[in-house]
Structure formats: C-alpha cells, structure tokens
Write a protein that holds these residues in place. Structure first.
Motif: not given
Lengths: 442, 302
Positions: A91, A117, A400, A407
């Motif tokens: 990327n 992106s 993301d 997490q």
C-alpha cells in the motif's frame, strides 16, 4: 602538472562514483526486468508495455501472469509485465506511485479496504462508461460499494470477498467425528477439544480471533439475530442488544480457553494453526484453501476440508467488504490500453478462471450459476448460495475499523470485569468519527 | 601593481576551502535543510500528495496536536524510553568499557569489542524480527521456554503494557551498546596513566579511581556519547514498528517516530504527520541544547 592531472582524475572518478551511487535502482519488483516503469510505453519491438502491480501471493501472481499472457495473445500489440511486492509494503508503494508526477504502473490490483485512501484523491482514472454499465447490471452490491465516489466508479472488483461462511477443518484431528452443523454443536466440540496453557491455547477449538475473521463473524452474528449495526444516518452502533449478546458469546469463547489472542497480536491467521494440527476449526474465506494446498503442501479431503460455519442466528445474513479489485492510475502512460486489459480481465469467461485459480468467489451475478466454477470448485459452492444474503459493510475504511475493533476486543478479554456495552459504544463512536469515508458515494 | 604574497596565499586557501566545503554544504542543504523546511511547510496544509488540491489550514494541525491524547502519550513514551534507555546504555557501556580497558592483552580487548559491536552491524529491522518471533514469540519463543523451565506458564508479551516498552528498551540496549563501548574504551585509554597511578598510591580503590579520576577526565567523550545517543534514541523507529506497529496495547509503546509513520502511511494524513514530526524536531533540539550546555567542559588534560 602531474599532481594537477592526478587531482583532476581523482575528482572525475569521485563524481562518477557519486553519480553511480545515487543513480536510481532499476527493476524493483520481483517480476521486473525492464527498469523504471515510468519510462516504458514502447518496447524495442514496437509493442506497448503495460505494467501490472500486485502483491505477493503465489497462486494469485501465477493467475495474473496467465491472464497477462492470454491478453498478449489476443492483443499482439501489447505486452503486460506483472510485478509483485510484499503485502506489508504494497500500500505504501501504491501511495508513493500515485503521488508521482510521472507515470508509474498502468494497472494496480488493490485491496478494497484501503481503496478509499486512493479514491479520495484525484489520482485514479474513472471507469469507462461501457464498463460502468456492466458493473451496475451484473456485479453484486457488496463488491461495488467501496469503489464509488460521487456516483462515479474508480475500480473494478475481481472477487466477492467473504470472510464469513466457511471454515477450514482438520480432518485428521476430527477422525470419524462428524463436523458440527449447528452453533451449539460447534461450541460443544470447541470446548471439549481445546487445551489452554497460560496465555496460549495449545489446541484450539474454533478459531475466529484473527484480524480478518473476528469482525466479520461478529457482524454476521448481529445481523443473523435480526439486528443491525449500520444506522440510518450512516453511523456505526454495536451497542445494541444483539451486538452486546454477540460480543458476550465471543468473549465466552476466549474465557473458556477455546482460543487465544496470539493471532491478533502477531497478525497471523487462525487457519495456520489448523494446518499445523494445533487447531480443529478456523473461520476463513475460501482463499484459505489455497494456503493449505500450496503453502503447506496438504491434500484437500485427506488433511483438511472446507465446510460451512454453523449459523449463529435464525436467518442467514452477513456483512461483506469489497474485496480485491483493479484500479488504473490517472498518471498512467497508457490509460486506454490499461482499461482494455481490465475489460478483458473482467469478461466472465476470463474472470471465472482467475477466481478458480485464486480460490475466490465470483463478484458477478452471472457467475453464480457458472457450471465451470461449480465443477472446478465443488468445495465452496455452498458459499454461492449465501452470497445474495450479504450486505455491504458500509462506507468505512475497514482496515482502520478492524484496528479499533480488535483493540477493543483484546482490552475486553484482558479486563477482569469488562463493561461490554460501554466498550462497544466507545468503539462505535470512534469508528464513526475516525473511519467514515470523507466523501459522498452517491 | 603590487602583490602581497600572504594575501595571495590566503586567497588560494580560501578558494581551496570553498571548493572542498561547497559540495558538502550543497548536499546538506539539499538533503537535510530543505526536507526539514519542506516538512514544516507541509504541516500547515491538509496535505496528501496524491490529492489535486491540498488546502492551506494554517496552524490547524498544531491545534489538533494539542488536543490529541495519543500524541501526548507518544511524547511521554518517547521521553520515558529515551531517559531509561540512554541512562542504562551509558551505565552499561561505561562499565563494559572500563572492564575492557583494564584487560591485560590487546587481542582480548579487540575480541570483546568485536563481540559487543556485532549487533550494531546487523540491520535493526532484521534483529527486531528475530527477537519478535524467536525470543518474545508467544508459542516457542525463547523467553517463554525459559519461563517454562521454572514452571511459569507462557505469556503473550504483546498483550502487555509497560512490560512491552521495557522489552523494547532491553532489545535496544542489546542492539546498540557496542558503538558506545568502542567510544568509551577509546576515551578511557586516552586518559594518562599517571593520574590513575597517583590516585592508587594515595590509596584510592578501583571504584573511586573510576568515579573520581577517570570519569571526569573523559568528560568530552561522555558529553559526545550522551548527546549523540539521546538524539539517536529519540529517532528510534524500526524496533517500535516491528514489536508494536500499532503502538502496542492502549498505545503504551507508541513513540513519536512510529506515530509519524502511522499518520503518514496508514492514515495518509501527511500534513498532520508533519506537525508531529515538527514537534519531535523541537523536542530533540531542546534536549540536545540543554545537554550541550550542561555537559560543556572548558578544560583539557593534554
């Protein structure tokens, strides 16, 4: 005089050495043999050379090269050079080449999750009208979502990415025991066979705790209860009764020692454990089959099999993000020729061969009934039946989104008295705020 | 027309000095000064080089910086890491250098210096990866295997918080001490023996002689090592990227360099990343200036 001459020669040699040292390196990709791709356009034989970038994956690269050869045979004026790069830097390389004012690769294979992106910038060429017509008529909705910007398309899907629905099972470990067909059976088997030692589960039951599978299974579990995580205003909300129930179920799997967090922290996939006889079942997309046969040298049917993941809720439903697709950089030197290649690649008879070679699911509706596909891929045909039940994951940067979600899950696993609803609410807000794509799709 | 020989020589010397220095300065301006200035400029824009338009946002990125919790956590982690790692590095390397400098034979000195220097030659990305999987690996890592010998259950070190930062410090020390050992050994061997012998005759033991005689006498080497190591450690990146690419659990191992990379190449938010880089630049500059002032020595034993 002699000293001056020697000094001058020394200076010249130093400048030459400096120039050589600072000179650009040619042929960066493993498939490269022609130097800087921006300088190409025409080879010595008068043919136009198209550069195709992809990431390292043995069967995929092989398939791209076969497609390139087929295109060259059908279009003798072109040659297609396939260059592959490690996924970890892939990327960054795309981003760098898109920023260049000179031409880089002509065609780029791109992961849908990171495509926004690139699409957000004006660095990609718009899909030509004739191809847009095909996209809108024959491609399944979840495959298209991410390639849209303000009603225009900037990429063409190569596959239907489905990380939910199938699992690799270790046939040797199961022996004569039948595979679970209901969620309750799956949990029962998983609890019975797993063996924990400290932070490691040495023998895993059912694995879905890796960066790809965790969120996909979780979203499917919400949707199958009749719930929804994607709100009408486009925001994300996991803290619904269905969302909390699904998270409690997944946390229970960790607490019972059926799986550990090692794959989440190391970035590896759960199916590797199954292939190494350290796990019974692992949720993964059909592409995981190729890893077993090609990377591990295992035999399908003897060592492992790919079977449906038992449904969690009453109705079949899942969310899918757009999978791998093809983009054409706006700064490409041969844009028209590049789109010709993309059209050729997307033709049903060519695309189906690529999907078969890469163990992918077809993105085109017309290929759901393909006899060629079903004959070549009898082990994944059960997935074709559930594809129409899928919804697009939503206008989010899913890479993301995964990072935040995973997490949160690890934090919940480590907490003594976790506030599940609060954590889900916080993660939902963070994802909505930080991962929502900043441009209009329609 | 009169000609003054000394003036002519001076002009020739100046031309020679200019010829030697100008290429170096040009190189410095092109590859050091210009990128720093360019980066500072970028930090004033909402910048993504792939975009056709990059709007000027003034100090918006710096305002965002002030309210960014992860940034302040990264600042704290960077400072903690640098203070702990640099202090440990200097203590260990001084100790090792002193031991090496008192070794009786030259080949033994060379051998130990070489052994300690070997990790410095290896690329840090490579050694970090070896440590990540070979030493800290959850399943089969050396650390967990040693723990197993004592009946301790295996641990997933990548789920830890402050322990992860500690492990990165340990790795950095292993990877980097060789360089400073060489510098300190050279410094210690440069101290005239007379001082050491005089102190010994006066009854000072080896520890006292080291602390009160040798250490002050290698003040310049000490200052150089401390400033360079601190500046270097502020910019450490590879091991953080390998061990904790996303900053570790709850960003407890997130440092400024990794945050710059994450903002640039994961989020493609290069304007903001440049603002973070500018903050790092200011931090390193301030620390280097303070160290320089504190450790200045105006004397010589020569």
């Amino acid at each position: 005089m002699k000293k001056k001459l020697a000094g001058a020669l020394l200076c010249v040699s130093m400048v030459a050495a400096l120039a050589a040292g600072c000179g650009s390196d040619s042929g960066s990709g493993s498939g490269s043999d022609s130097g800087d791709s921006g300088e190409k356009a025409e080879s010595s034989e008068g043919k136009t050379t198209l550069t195709f970038w992809c990431h390292e994956n043995e069967p995929w690269v092989k398939s791209y090269k076969e497609m390139a050869k087929k295109f060259e045979d059908a279009n003798p004026d072109y040659t297609v050079e396939v260059q592959d790069y490690p996924f970890k830097v892939y990327n960054d390389k795309i981003q760098t080449t898109l920023t260049s004012s000179t031409a880089g690769p002509d065609i780029v294979a791109v992961w849908g999750g990171t495509a926004p992106s690139f699409i957000a910038s004006d660095a990609l060429a718009e899909v030509p009208e004739d191809l847009v017509k095909e996209l809108e008529e024959d491609y399944l909705a979840p495959t298209l979502g991410i390639y849209q910007k303000e009603g225009k398309y900037y990429g063409v899907p190569m596959e239907f990415n489905l990380e939910y629905g199938g699992m690799i099972v270790n046939k040797k470990l199961f022996g004569d025991t039948p595979y679970p067909t209901t969620w309750e059976e799956l949990r029962k088997v998983s609890k019975e066979v797993s063996k924990k030692n400290g932070d490691i589960v040495e023998m895993k039951g059912f694995e879905m705790m890796d960066s790809d599978s965790l969120i996909c299974n979780y979203l499917a579990m919400i949707l199958q209860q009749g719930g929804q995580y994607l709100m009408d205003d486009g925001s994300i909300d996991f803290a619904t009764p269905e969302g909390v129930k699904a998270m409690e179920e997944i946390l229970d799997m960790y607490r019972n020692g059926e799986c550990d967090l090692e794959n989440l922290t190391s970035g590896e996939y759960g199916f590797n454990d199954v292939y190494q006889d350290k796990g019974y079942m692992a949720s993964v997309g059909s592409w995981g089959i190729g890893e077993g046969t090609d990377t591990y040298g295992l035999t399908y049917g003897e060592d492992f099999e790919y079977v449906p993941v038992p449904q969690y809720g009453d109705e079949m439903a899942f969310a899918s993000e757009t999978g791998w697709g093809i983009i054409v950089p706006e700064n490409g030197a041969n844009k028209e020729a590049a789109w010709e290649f993309v059209k050729f690649f997307s033709e049903p008879e060519n695309l189906v061969q690529h999907n078969i070679a890469c163990n992918q699911l077809p993105p085109r509706k017309s290929l759901l009934d393909s006899e060629e596909y079903k004959e070549a891929m009898p082990n994944v045909t059960f997935l074709l039946d559930i594809l129409p039940s899928g919804q697009w994951m939503g206008p989010y940067n899913t890479s993301d989104m995964r990072g935040i979600f995973n997490q949160m899950y690890m934090d919940l696993c480590q907490a003594d008295n976790p506030d599940v609803e609060g954590a889900l609410k916080e993660a939902s807000d963070q994802i909505t705020e930080e991962c929502q794509i900043g441009y209009s799709m329609d | 027309m009169c000609s003054l020989p000394f003036l002519e020589n001076g002009m020739k010397n100046n031309r020679f000095v200019a010829a030697v220095l100008i290429p170096g300065f040009l190189f410095l301006i092109l590859f050091a000064v210009f990128p720093v200035a360019y980066g500072l400029g970028i930090s004033l824009y909402d910048y993504n080089p792939a975009n056709s338009q990059n709007p000027f946002t003034g100090l918006e990125n710096y305002r965002r910086l002030i309210h960014d919790e992860v940034f302040w956590l990264a600042v704290k982690n960077t400072i903690v890491y640098c203070l702990a790692a640099v202090t440990a590095n200097i203590v260990i390397t001084l100790f090792l250098a002193e031991i090496i400098s008192v070794l009786p034979s030259k080949w033994m000195k060379t051998m130990f210096r070489t052994i300690l220097f070997i990790p410095c030659i290896a690329p840090m990305v490579g050694t970090s990866t070896v440590w990540k999987y070979g030493i800290l690996g959850t399943d089969g890592g050396l650390l967990n295997k040693i723990a197993g010998l004592f009946g301790i259950a295996p641990k997933n070190w990548f789920l830890t918080t402050w322990q992860m930062l500690l492990l990165i410090i340990v790795f950095t020390l292993w990877a980097d001490i060789g360089y400073n050992v060489v510098l300190f050994t050279a410094g210690l061997e440069g101290v005239p023996r007379e001082f050491d012998e005089a102190a010994a005759i006066d009854g000072a033991g080896p520890v006292k002689r080291f602390l009160w005689i040798k250490l002050p006498l290698i003040g310049r080497t000490f200052a150089f090592v401390a400033i360079m190591t601190m500046a270097n450690y502020f910019q450490m990146f590879a091991q953080f990227r390998v061990f904790a690419a996303n900053g570790g659990r709850n960003n407890t191992a997130m440092v400024l360099t990794n945050y710059v990379f994450k903002m640039s190449f994961d989020s493609f938010d290069m304007g903001y990343a440049s603002a973070v880089a500018a903050a790092l630049f200011v931090l390193v500059f301030m620390v280097a200036m303070a160290q320089n002032k504190l450790m200045r020595s105006d004397w010589s034993y020569e």
